[in-house]
Design an enzyme around this catalytic site. Structure first.
Site: not given
Length: 342
Positions: A17, A19, A197, A200
């Site tokens: 995970h 970016h 996602h 969170e």
């Protein structure tokens, strides 16, 4: 005797995970801006890094999307991807699975060919030069429309054979996974794995939507699932991987103290949790720093650390044969450590 930190640094690990556009180190961001004659709000890397104090996810995303503007050419995308993969290799990462969100770039006129060409070439060079296995995931923005996401799906099809999965990120509150049910069904119909996602800053219901409505293969973050014990049992029974990012959660005020992070509770419930870096320069921690910080804050034992790392390798989107190679590297490392202690 080897310290726990040195042991963690040496572990062959996965980062599932991360970016790409969130991995631009401050100096590289300034260099790329200079390459294009851009003037950022910060004159030095130190000044830019000092801006990395975020009260919430939105404040981070505002700066994150500003940073995206320095990525304009194929060479830019190559440079940032290659820089991350070099650092990951030094960090003991043997499998990196990276997101990129094309919408941040194509809306400014950056050709998809430039983005994909630069990223994929960097991945190929990293495998050739340092043996790092990597995979690319395409992420869409949840604050945009489902029609926008469908357009991305069409645009990436020429590279479908090089894309391991489709995800979704961005500001979570008010943007539930259910808004994109048709998009993710279309992605699955085209043969892509799915990850979202969820949980969170959003509620447990978002995690449930991702699991039951979108039928995801993985959940990114997933912390809020602990608020729904039936959901926890379902996730554990399915062994759905959760790509948890502890230092990201700390820096974005999801938790105010790493000692209060739910990682250990998630492990106690039998969830298939993994530890990952998310956007490492912004959150002051690559995957090793995340593991080291959690070990200290949560008093994780060596077997618990090994379990987290093994979970990551088991959750990687690779062939059965490559997974066995990765796990053998971990077993060999552990055996060597045992022999050294003996």
């Amino acid at each position: 005797m080897q310290t726990v930190e040195a042991f963690i640094r040496g572990l062959p690990k996965a980062d599932l995970h991360m970016h790409i556009e969130g991995s631009i180190e401050p100096q590289l961001m300034l260099d790329l801006a200079h390459r294009h004659g851009m003037r950022l709000r910060w004159d030095t890397a130190e000044a830019l890094r000092s801006a990395y104090a975020f009260p919430n996810l939105k404040s981070f995303l505002d700066l994150y999307f500003e940073g995206c503007k320095v990525l304009q050419t194929e060479q830019d995308f190559y440079d940032v991807t290659r820089a991350y993969l070099r650092r990951a290799h030094a960090d003991g990462v043997v499998r990196a699975e990276m997101f990129i969100g094309p919408q941040s770039f194509t809306e400014r006129g950056v050709p998809m060919e430039s983005l994909m060409g630069g990223v994929l070439q960097a991945m190929d060079d990293a495998r050739r030069d340092q043996g790092t296995s990597s995979g690319l995931m395409i992420s869409v923005h949840r604050h945009r429309t489902e029609a926008d996401a469908m357009a991305v799906l069409d645009q990436i099809m020429p590279w479908a054979g090089r894309i391991i999965g489709i995800g979704m990120g961005g500001a979570e509150v008010g943007n539930p996974p259910s808004n994109f049910a048709g998009f993710f069904q279309a992605a699955r119909d085209r043969g892509f794995r799915i990850t979202v996602h969820a949980g969170e800053e959003g509620p447990a219901s978002y995690v449930r939507e991702a699991l039951e409505l979108l039928r995801v293969d993985r959940i990114d973050h997933g912390n809020a699932c602990l608020d729904d014990l039936d959901l926890v049992r379902e996730l554990a029974a399915r062994r759905t991987p959760l790509t948890v990012c502890p230092l990201s959660n700390l820096r974005l005020q999801v938790v105010t103290d790493l000692a209060q992070h739910p990682l250990k509770a998630m492990m106690a419930h039998g969830l298939h949790v993994t530890v990952n870096s998310d956007d490492p320069p912004y959150f002051d921690g690559y995957v090793t720093e995340n593991l080291v910080a959690c070990q200290s804050a949560l008093d994780l034992s060596v077997p618990e650390i090994v379990r987290l790392v093994r979970n990551g390798l088991e959750a990687a989107w690779v062939t059965r044969e490559e997974r066995q190679i990765l796990l053998t590297r971990l077993d060999d490392y552990l055996a060597g450590r045992t022999e050294a202690q003996a």
